[in-house]
Design a protein around this motif. Structure first.
Motif, mmCIF file in Angstrom:
data_model
loop_
_atom_site.group_PDB
_atom_site.id
_atom_site.type_symbol
_atom_site.label_atom_id
_atom_site.label_comp_id
_atom_site.label_asym_id
_atom_site.label_seq_id
_atom_site.Cartn_x
_atom_site.Cartn_y
_atom_site.Cartn_z
ATOM 1 N N ARG A 114 49.611 55.080 68.680
ATOM 2 C CA ARG A 114 49.926 53.620 68.841
ATOM 3 C C ARG A 114 49.253 53.120 69.951
ATOM 4 N N ALA A 121 45.131 47.074 64.339
ATOM 5 C CA ALA A 121 45.368 47.531 62.993
ATOM 6 C C ALA A 121 44.294 47.626 62.215
ATOM 7 N N ARG A 142 42.325 51.053 60.406
ATOM 8 C CA ARG A 142 42.532 51.203 58.910
ATOM 9 C C ARG A 142 40.812 51.506 58.807
ATOM 10 N N ASP A 177 49.199 54.421 56.608
ATOM 11 C CA ASP A 177 50.553 53.531 57.046
ATOM 12 C C ASP A 177 50.381 52.871 58.137
ATOM 13 N N VAL A 178 49.236 52.059 58.374
ATOM 14 C CA VAL A 178 49.122 51.330 59.672
ATOM 15 C C VAL A 178 49.878 50.051 59.621
ATOM 16 N N HIS A 179 50.731 49.983 60.814
ATOM 17 C CA HIS A 179 51.443 48.605 60.561
ATOM 18 C C HIS A 179 51.474 47.936 62.149
ATOM 19 N N VAL A 180 52.142 46.798 62.061
ATOM 20 C CA VAL A 180 52.161 46.199 63.434
ATOM 21 C C VAL A 180 53.637 45.849 63.804
ATOM 22 N N VAL A 181 53.938 46.191 65.003
ATOM 23 C CA VAL A 181 55.309 45.753 65.554
ATOM 24 C C VAL A 181 55.248 45.152 67.010
ATOM 25 N N ALA A 229 50.020 48.318 67.388
ATOM 26 C CA ALA A 229 49.878 48.836 66.314
ATOM 27 C C ALA A 229 49.965 50.147 66.132
ATOM 28 N N GLY A 237 49.806 53.983 63.455
ATOM 29 C CA GLY A 237 49.146 54.371 62.459
ATOM 30 C C GLY A 237 49.190 56.096 62.427
#
Lengths: 258, 256
Positions: B179, B189, B193, B199-203, B207, B209
């Motif tokens: 992260r 992110a 990729r 499974d990359v995502h942003v919170v 970022a 993954g």
């Protein structure tokens, strides 16, 4: 076993009975009346009879209760504390565990019974003196023989208590609550006394564990009547063997989950 | 208890037929400590030692005191067991297992009721036992404890062993997560990729993954090269708790 305060308190209670008897009889100016039990009438003649009077009184409840407490602790008590599982993981073979436990109960039975007798003899000699002993049949024996006969009678009664202990050992393998095992054994011995007092079921009397206990009085006749005592020892041995084997049969395959 | 099928062997002896051969070499802490409350700690151990036919009574006192010393209980050895705290009871139970040298120690929740110092001492005790060549089997619900102490882990669920292996083997394909904390999480992110993270995502400003075999340092340097201001970077390995839950499922239900 004898450092535990509960056990010491129990022995004090057992010893209190002969103390009480001797003081009560001594404080009465008149001799116990003709309707008093055998041994009571003889107490003022010879202090040794205090021991016998005390044994007669205590064999009904106090001595069986003492044995029942030891027996309740033997297996049920260990299971209740959880120490049984640790003993078995040491490992201790189950037969050896039962044998040691039964040996401890037997020692406890002898210590309890002799506590009563020895206290009775000491108190009796103190308050009524010793000397030659007039037996129930009227003949006289020397003081040394009197003491020997008291010791013999006490040992006989202790054997009876030890056989009751085997029943207690068996009951103790059935439960994890020591108090339940203790109560069950007292119920057993009391029921045996009750059955023994009902003449309609006299066919069962010879097989009752308590039936021959009072026979220790026969040791104070001249000549000694051995029938009752001998029969009592056979019954005691039979109860001890049968119930020890029953305890083993029960305990050998039991899952100890406490 | 009788098995429906199969057989058990312990330290080379079939169980229960030859349990007497194997059990003296096994020390155990079963479902918490249990001793006679009116006896002292030392007397309780002497009693257990007297029950053991493989030991010599002439050395009992010395071995008992050594075992008490090893668990730090020598000062309280003369106290009645009833006066012991839960931690002291636990130590006494471990001391009881240490009376003779053992090949296998089975410790059920050994740190139950111990204060932090006690927990550390038990941990070092387990390590020293293992260094002496004793196999130590610890059963515990405290997964952080297990993670710190154990070389091999088995996971039990509803009476069955659902996984077994070294800690690394158990983690297996459960990959670590990277992260990145930055003020441009969307760009970060995208870079993740490109590098092949899954499974990359942003919170919020972060970022996240799955690494999927990508070296974590590559992720950081790529982000820095693109001019992103990286304020934080971390690699989270799955905890034993994550692994445990993924093996046994969530929920409070007790399976009868």
């Amino acid at each position: 076993m004898f450092r535990r305060r509960r056990n010491l308190a129990g022995l004090v209670v057992l010893a209190a009975v002969p103390v009480f008897i001797s003081i009560a009889v001594r404080s009465q100016a008149s001799r116990p009346g003709r309707d008093a039990p055998d041994f009571f009438r003889s107490i003022t003649d010879n202090g040794l009879f205090v021991a016998l009077a005390a044994l007669t009184i205590e064999m009904g409840l106090f001595l069986p209760l003492a044995v029942a407490v030891f027996a309740g602790d033997a297996v049920a008590g260990e299971a209740n504390l959880g120490t049984l599982r640790y003993l078995l993981t040491v490992p201790v073979s189950r037969l050896r565990l039962l044998a040691v436990k039964y040996a401890a109960i037997t020692i406890g039975a002898f210590v309890a019974t002799f506590t009563v007798a020895v206290t009775g003899v000491l108190m009796g000699l103190l308050l009524f003196g010793g000397g030659s002993m007039t037996l129930l049949s009227g003949t006289q024996v020397g003081f040394a023989e009197g003491v020997a006969r008291v010791a013999l009678a006490t040992a006989y009664l202790a054997c009876g208590m030890a056989s009751l202990g085997a029943v207690g050992l068996f009951i103790s393998t059935l439960t994890e609550q020591p108090i339940a095992a203790t109560i069950a054994l007292v119920v057993f011995s009391t029921a045996s006394f009750i059955l023994d007092s009902i003449p309609q079921v006299d066919w069962i009397h010879p097989y009752l564990i308590t039936h021959n206990w009072p026979a220790f009085g026969d040791l104070f006749r001249d000549p000694i009547i051995w029938n009752g005592v001998a029969h009592g020892l056979y019954v005691a041995a039979a109860y001890a063997v049968i119930f020890f084997l029953a305890a083993w049969a029960r305990f050998a395959g039991k899952d100890v989950t406490s | 208890m009788t098995p429906t099928s199969g057989s058990v062997e312990l330290l080379g002896s079939p169980i229960p037929e030859r349990a007497g051969d194997a059990l003296p070499r096994v020390g155990a802490l079963v479902e918490g400590p249990a001793f006679h409350p009116y006896l002292s700690g030392r007397d309780n151990l002497l009693r257990l030692d007297a029950a053991d036919r493989t030991t010599r009574s002439s050395t009992a006192r010395r071995r008992v005191d050594e075992a008490l010393d090893r668990v730090g209980l020598l000062a309280a050895a003369g106290k009645r067991y009833r006066a012991y705290s839960l931690g002291m009871c636990q130590r006494l139970a471990i001391a009881a297992a240490l009376l003779t040298p053992k090949d296998l120690m089975v410790l059920d929740e050994p740190t139950n009721g111990l204060d932090p110092q006690g927990t550390r001492e038990v941990r070092s005790l387990i390590a020293s036992l293992a260094d002496d060549g004793t196999t130590v089997l610890v059963s515990s619900h405290l997964l952080s404890e297990v993670e710190q102490v154990c070389t091999h882990i088995g996971v039990m669920h509803v009476g069955r062993l659902v996984a077994q292996g070294t800690a690394a083997e158990l983690r297996g394909d459960r990959e670590s997560e990277a992260r990145i904390d930055t003020d441009q999480p969307a760009e970060a992110a995208a870079i993740m990729r490109e590098l092949g993270l899954l499974d990359v995502h942003v919170v919020r400003s972060r970022a996240i993954g799955r690494l999927a075999g990508v070296a974590p340092e590559k992720v950081v340097s790529a982000c820095v090269h693109r001019g992103l201001s990286v304020t934080g970077f971390a690699v989270d390995s799955p905890t034993l708790e994550d692994i445990f839950v993924s093996l046994t499922g969530e929920g409070f239900d007790v399976s009868g």
